[in-house]
Write an enzyme that holds these catalytic residues in place. Structure first.
Site, PDB file in Angstrom:
ATOM      1  N   ARG A 134       0.821  -1.213   0.000  1.00  0.00           N
ATOM      2  CA  ARG A 134       0.000   0.000   0.000  1.00  0.00           C
ATOM      3  C   ARG A 134       0.853   1.261   0.000  1.00  0.00           C
ATOM      4  O   ARG A 134       0.405   2.329  -0.430  1.00  0.00           O
ATOM      5  CB  ARG A 134      -0.927  -0.004   1.222  1.00  0.00           C
ATOM      6  CG  ARG A 134      -2.002   1.085   1.159  1.00  0.00           C
ATOM      7  CD  ARG A 134      -2.997   0.985   2.303  1.00  0.00           C
ATOM      8  NE  ARG A 134      -2.399   1.357   3.575  1.00  0.00           N
ATOM      9  CZ  ARG A 134      -2.249   0.536   4.614  1.00  0.00           C
ATOM     10  NH1 ARG A 134      -2.627  -0.717   4.514  1.00  0.00           N
ATOM     11  NH2 ARG A 134      -1.713   0.956   5.733  1.00  0.00           N
ATOM     12  N   TYR A 163     -14.081  22.457 -10.001  1.00  0.00           N
ATOM     13  CA  TYR A 163     -14.634  21.167 -10.411  1.00  0.00           C
ATOM     14  C   TYR A 163     -15.791  20.782  -9.486  1.00  0.00           C
ATOM     15  O   TYR A 163     -15.659  20.795  -8.263  1.00  0.00           O
ATOM     16  CB  TYR A 163     -13.506  20.148 -10.349  1.00  0.00           C
ATOM     17  CG  TYR A 163     -13.816  18.720 -10.666  1.00  0.00           C
ATOM     18  CD1 TYR A 163     -14.493  18.351 -11.823  1.00  0.00           C
ATOM     19  CD2 TYR A 163     -13.372  17.701  -9.816  1.00  0.00           C
ATOM     20  CE1 TYR A 163     -14.731  17.019 -12.123  1.00  0.00           C
ATOM     21  CE2 TYR A 163     -13.602  16.368 -10.106  1.00  0.00           C
ATOM     22  CZ  TYR A 163     -14.284  16.030 -11.260  1.00  0.00           C
ATOM     23  OH  TYR A 163     -14.519  14.704 -11.549  1.00  0.00           O
ATOM     24  N   ASP A 223      -5.683  22.633  -8.755  1.00  0.00           N
ATOM     25  CA  ASP A 223      -5.996  21.556  -9.687  1.00  0.00           C
ATOM     26  C   ASP A 223      -5.389  21.937 -11.038  1.00  0.00           C
ATOM     27  O   ASP A 223      -5.801  22.914 -11.667  1.00  0.00           O
ATOM     28  CB  ASP A 223      -7.516  21.391  -9.789  1.00  0.00           C
ATOM     29  CG  ASP A 223      -7.925  20.189 -10.626  1.00  0.00           C
ATOM     30  OD1 ASP A 223      -7.204  19.841 -11.575  1.00  0.00           O
ATOM     31  OD2 ASP A 223      -8.990  19.611 -10.334  1.00  0.00           O
ATOM     32  N   LYS A 276      -7.475  11.727 -16.938  1.00  0.00           N
ATOM     33  CA  LYS A 276      -7.672  12.495 -18.163  1.00  0.00           C
ATOM     34  C   LYS A 276      -6.419  12.467 -19.045  1.00  0.00           C
ATOM     35  O   LYS A 276      -6.128  11.461 -19.670  1.00  0.00           O
ATOM     36  CB  LYS A 276      -8.145  13.884 -17.796  1.00  0.00           C
ATOM     37  CG  LYS A 276      -9.511  13.819 -17.069  1.00  0.00           C
ATOM     38  CD  LYS A 276     -10.019  15.140 -16.632  1.00  0.00           C
ATOM     39  CE  LYS A 276     -11.453  15.049 -16.120  1.00  0.00           C
ATOM     40  NZ  LYS A 276     -11.580  14.275 -14.847  1.00  0.00           N
TER      41      LYS A 276
END
Length: 392
Positions: A57, A110, A182, A207
């Site tokens: 992890r 967003y 962002d 994206k």
């Protein structure tokens, strides 16, 4: 190294993987040690940010390769990977906030990030003030004693307002406030957040970094000073990403410079063509000279994403807009963007604004310019406008 070379070579260590050019996919949770001494050393190395693998992890050579490459491209200290873009947006906020704190957030942010602020953060005692994305340095007047984070997104989601990031960052830092941005639209190639005062940079790697609409991934990159809090919060929350998705992120990153040149050029060409249509009131694309944010874009950015918005004139009906979009052959109707295929979706900015009023009354749609031939994209859109006129 120049950016194209950095994108290809950063994070590659073939000597560690029997000469393999691409770092292999490690499906691993348990990492064994041969002795207690080795076990303790690995644990200490992880705590001190030394190279090595201690537990799945916390990262493997697969995740290390992507994290190293993105940090190098973006100019940050270190990068962590998350299972989605929204998870990264949320993780960047949680890392620097506690109950009783206050966040300043751009009104054009967003939508899912906005929902996280008004939902999750509010339930845990964190208040949010949404502000006009065009405030610039005047945002300082909104900073309270309990303000801990200013959250930016430039250009704004859907409406593409450009923010004066250096001016905002300077005021925020003067008051000891962390600046999170962002940077998904510009990618690490076209905007260098840390050179403009940002402390923490978030990407929906789903994206442009992945680039093929086939997986979800998020990344957070930060400065050396911000790293301890980000690292602690990320591992306390158990945030990680699957190795196959990370591997796809690696592959996408290697071709990012080539793809972004096409996305940028096609987006500008489509925006310019669309702006000339008589039914169009305004095109929302900061790379166009007539855009209100063009001066900031030209000063701070070296390129543009292929995503932009269109405002139609008042009087264009929803039925006409649907007729236009429904008949398109090359534009998919769907969320997300950044893949090789072009997309189009209608949107209403009034659904997600509280600090500012949307001044336009006509319907809006958003285009993502993919990697198709731009003349084919224009021809398809031209036929769409023909249907719009016929339905008017």
């Amino acid at each position: 190294m120049r950016e194209e070379t950095t994108a290809v070579h950063s994070g590659l260590h073939p000597e560690r993987h029997q000469g393999a050019v691409n770092p292999p996919v490690f499906h691993a949770s348990t990492i064994l040690s041969r002795t207690v001494e080795e076990f303790r050393r690995k644990r200490k190395d992880w705590a001190l940010d030394r190279p090595g693998t201690f537990y799945g992890r916390y990262g493997t050579p697969t995740t290390d390769a992507l994290r190293e490459a993105i940090a190098a491209l973006e100019g940050g200290h270190r990068t962590l990977v998350y299972p989605s873009g929204l998870a990264a947006c949320a993780g960047a906020l949680v890392a620097f906030l506690s109950s009783g704190d206050h966040v300043l957030m751009s009104d054009s942010v967003y939508g899912p990030t906005r929902n996280f602020a008004t939902g999750f953060l509010r339930r845990f005692g964190v208040s949010t003030t949404f502000f006009d994305p065009l405030l610039g340095s005047a945002v300082e007047a909104l900073i309270k004693p309990e303000t801990r984070v200013v959250y930016l997104e430039s250009p704004g989601s859907l409406t593409f307002e450009m923010q004066d990031v250096p001016a905002i960052a300077e005021k925020a830092h003067r008051r000891g406030v962390t600046v999170v941005a962002d940077n998904t639209w510009a990618t690490p190639l076209y905007f260098k957040p840390f050179a403009h005062g940002v402390d923490v940079s978030v990407h929906s790697a789903t994206k442009y970094i992945l680039g093929h609409s086939d997986a979800m991934l998020g990344t957070i990159t930060c400065t050396r000073e911000a790293w301890p809090k980000l690292k602690s919060a990320t591992y306390e929350l158990g945030q990680t990403a699957g190795p196959d998705d990370v591997y796809l992120g690696q592959k996408g990153l290697r071709t990012l410079p080539v793809r972004m040149k096409q996305h940028c050029a096609a987006g500008i060409a489509l925006a310019e063509w669309t702006a000339r249509q008589p039914e169009v009131e305004r095109v929302l694309h900061p790379a166009l000279p007539g855009d209100s944010g063009h001066a900031i874009w030209k000063r701070d950015f070296t390129g543009a994403g292929g995503l932009f918005g269109v405002v139609l004139k008042e009087g264009v009906t929803d039925a006409a807009l649907c007729a236009m979009i429904d008949g398109l052959e090359l534009y998919g109707i769907g969320f997300s963007w950044g893949g090789y295929e072009s997309l189009i979706v209608p949107f209403d900015p009034r659904e997600a604004r509280t600090a500012t009023q949307w001044p336009h009354k006509g319907p809006c749609f958003r285009i993502h310019a993919g990697l198709e031939n731009v003349d084919d994209l224009i021809e398809d859109l031209d036929a769409g406008f023909g249907r719009l006129r016929a339905a008017a």
